[in-house]
Design an enzyme around this catalytic site. Structure first.
Site, PDB file in Angstrom:
ATOM      1  N   SER A  72      -4.539   4.066   1.951  1.00  0.00           N
ATOM      2  CA  SER A  72      -4.033   2.871   1.279  1.00  0.00           C
ATOM      3  C   SER A  72      -3.456   3.224  -0.086  1.00  0.00           C
ATOM      4  O   SER A  72      -2.476   3.948  -0.178  1.00  0.00           O
ATOM      5  CB  SER A  72      -5.140   1.817   1.176  1.00  0.00           C
ATOM      6  OG  SER A  72      -4.618   0.590   0.724  1.00  0.00           O
ATOM      7  N   ASP A  90       2.452  -0.861  -1.535  1.00  0.00           N
ATOM      8  CA  ASP A  90       1.677   0.378  -1.628  1.00  0.00           C
ATOM      9  C   ASP A  90       2.014   1.310  -0.462  1.00  0.00           C
ATOM     10  O   ASP A  90       2.798   0.950   0.430  1.00  0.00           O
ATOM     11  CB  ASP A  90       0.179   0.069  -1.730  1.00  0.00           C
ATOM     12  CG  ASP A  90      -0.413  -0.478  -0.441  1.00  0.00           C
ATOM     13  OD1 ASP A  90       0.343  -0.929   0.433  1.00  0.00           O
ATOM     14  OD2 ASP A  90      -1.650  -0.468  -0.309  1.00  0.00           O
ATOM     15  N   ASP A 119       0.795   2.355   2.395  1.00  0.00           N
ATOM     16  CA  ASP A 119       0.732   1.927   3.797  1.00  0.00           C
ATOM     17  C   ASP A 119       1.226   0.497   3.973  1.00  0.00           C
ATOM     18  O   ASP A 119       1.089  -0.084   5.050  1.00  0.00           O
ATOM     19  CB  ASP A 119      -0.677   2.097   4.368  1.00  0.00           C
ATOM     20  CG  ASP A 119      -1.701   1.170   3.739  1.00  0.00           C
ATOM     21  OD1 ASP A 119      -1.603   0.931   2.527  1.00  0.00           O
ATOM     22  OD2 ASP A 119      -2.597   0.698   4.454  1.00  0.00           O
TER      23      ASP A 119
END
Length: 571
Positions: free
Chosen positions: A144, A301, A303
């Protein structure tokens, strides 16, 4: 130390598949602390899957820890009647593609069919693929918004949500019984493709996902003529193609991409912390805004499951919090769906317990049922799943969490920065056609409901000693809960591990949410302090909520609470 030395020597002998691991192990030959940190524990597998620093050892993300976890997942699938088909995706992080292909090879060697994207794709598109392709599970290789040294491995169930605690515990049990070097079945990835055990996901699946995203729009017909200008940064991640595609298809003609952050790069050279929650990650975008003068800065971000924004306020660009964006989207969706006649009967919105309470006032105004769940978007996805089981999925209109994750529509079961980016831009365009800026829209919201100020503070607790310290802090708060924080009375304490809420008058209420290591201190005047150890990072997190007549008053009260509570924690 003897056991750690033994493990170190075993890895030095057997971890030969990745030359980087041997080089790293050799470099710590005389570093006892370095060895200890790599081997003192196994990387923890929970409902968030795996997440850790990339490197050698049982406490690191590497091909061996990934393969061991995958073998555990394979055995869970084979022994529990789960459909023997898994969807697979990965982000731009270091070794993400390598870990993804290795995961596919282990699953294929266990007789499990794999569908993998031809290139890096966002987390929500993994959730979509699981459902669209009728898979029994899914795996997303990502950490992430963590720094570049991290990677991770998230496991999804057939419903497109991250796996439940029960499933995670069963998988963990399998993992714990597997020898990391000799207990894993694997095969050559290219052979698995040639044998038909690994298939590439077709473009039609992507097209169907984009169509579902666009279905969530309310006023996309107004966007093309609104004159909206956007600066966008994917922060060197997976959002570049899908976000730009959706914005183009709804008619946003003027999108300028931050060039240094456009292409995938797991080193994140211009943003060491690729997290749209923090200003440093958005700095290159903000610099470009000074030149381009857009109506909106958009940042997703790595992902692409979180999105942050900044908007012009006079001569500078102001960052909005996740709580502010979520509240604005909630009110926009409620108000405009009612105006359009598309609001379902008995509508439902969902938020996590650490997310702003302004949502309660908004939902009350528009007649929307608000459900609160534990931290983690899987619990929002779970609510959608329960509605779907009853044939009431259309009652769900919006869900969000304070950490910049949003979802409209039930087509996926995880936060989706693609649909959130579209709706944020649509909302900005819609207000622009009415002469209202997002700054003004936020002001109007606060004028009506009061100014809610929310702040998250993190305390880093690295290594074995840090893990122990977090446990001691939580145990200390349970044993001796403060009666006041910052001079403000504590009127109730909710302990989600004990499933009970104790009121200052001695009354006790039962909590119905699943057990979790979270404590909430309710204070007078709608203030609260929530504390929980992170499930994915070596941090203990404290969430403050204050309410005031204006932002200055709410901010001042939060500062008082923070100064005192930080002392209580011993930091």
């Amino acid at each position: 130390m003897a056991d750690i030395q033994k493990m170190y020597e075993l890895w030095l002998e057997k971890a030969v598949a990745d030359p980087d691991l041997i080089a790293e192990l050799t470099s710590v030959a005389n570093d006892e602390e370095g060895k200890n940190d790599r081997f003192y524990r196994d990387l923890e597998f929970g409902t968030g899957g795996l997440r850790g620093v990339i490197g050698a050892g049982t406490n690191r993300m590497n091909i061996y820890t990934v393969n061991k976890a995958t073998q555990g997942l394979a055995e869970y699938i084979l022994e529990n009647g789960v459909t023997k088909r898994v969807a697979l995706s990965y982000d731009s992080r270091i070794k993400s593609d390598y870990f993804a292909k290795s995961t596919a090879a282990v699953l294929a060697a266990n007789g499990i069919e794999v569908y993998i994207y031809t290139e890096l794709m966002p987390t929500p598109m993994l959730s979509w693929a699981v459902r669209a392709l009728g898979c029994g599970a899914g795996v997303m290789v990502t950490a992430s918004h963590n720094p570049a040294k991290y990677n991770g491995y998230k496991v999804y169930g057939s419903d497109g949500c991250q796996v439940t605690l029960e499933a995670a515990e069963i998988i963990l049990g399998k993992i714990n019984n597997i020898d990391i070097f000799d207990g894993v079945k694997t095969m050559d990835f290219d052979k698995a493709v040639a044998d038909g055990m690994v298939k590439y996901i077709e473009d039609s699946v992507i097209d169907e996902y984009i169509a579902k995203v666009k279905e969530q729009g309310l006023h996309t017909d107004l966007v093309a003529d609104s004159g909206l200008k956007v600066v966008y940064t994917p922060l060197n991640g997976t959002g570049n193609k899908p976000v730009r595609r959706v914005l183009k298809e709804i008619g946003i003609k003027d999108v300028v991409v931050v060039p240094e952050q456009e292409m995938p790069d797991g080193n994140f050279p211009t943003c060491p912390f690729p997290n749209p929650e923090i200003q440093e990650a958005l700095q290159y975008g903000l610099n470009l805004c000074e030149k381009e003068k857009p109506d909106l800065l958009l940042a997703t971000d790595p992902d692409c499951d979180r999105v942050g924004i900044a908007v012009p306020d006079g001569n500078h660009y102001e960052l909005f919090t996740g709580n502010e964006v979520g509240a604005l989207l909630l009110e926009y969706i409620c108000k405009e769906r009612i105006a359009l006649g598309t609001m379902p009967k008995d509508p439902i919105a969902v938020k996590t317990i650490v997310t702003t309470d302004i949502t309660k006032a908004i939902c009350a105004k528009y007649g929307v049922e608000l459900r609160e769940v534990l931290t983690g978007f899987k619990f929002i996805g779970e609510q959608i799943g329960w509605l779907e089981e009853k044939g009431e999925e259309n009652r769900y209109i919006f869900g969000f969490e304070e950490s910049y994750g949003y979802l409209a529509g039930g087509y996926v079961r995880d936060k989706d920065a693609v649909v959130a980016s579209m709706l944020i831009c649509e909302m900005a365009a819609f207000y622009r056609t009415k002469g209202i800026s997002l700054i003004e829209a936020r002001k109007r919201m606060y004028d009506e409901y009061g100014v809610y100020f929310n702040k998250l503070e993190n305390f880093t607790c690295e290594g074995a000693s840090g893990m122990q310290r977090m446990k001691e802090i939580m145990a200390g708060l349970r044993a001796n809960a403060p009666k006041t924080i910052g001079g403000v009375n504590v009127i109730a304490v909710a302990d989600y591990a004990a499933s009970e809420k104790k009121n200052a008058d001695g009354g006790v209420e039962k909590l119905t949410l699943p057990k979790s290591d979270v404590i909430t201190f309710y204070l007078t005047d709608d203030a609260s302090v929530i504390i929980r150890p992170s499930g994915t990072e070596p941090k203990i997190k404290v969430y403050y909520t204050t309410k005031g007549a204006d932002k200055a008053a709410a901010t001042e009260l939060q500062a008082k609470l923070s100064a005192d509570f930080t002392k209580i924690l011993g930091f």
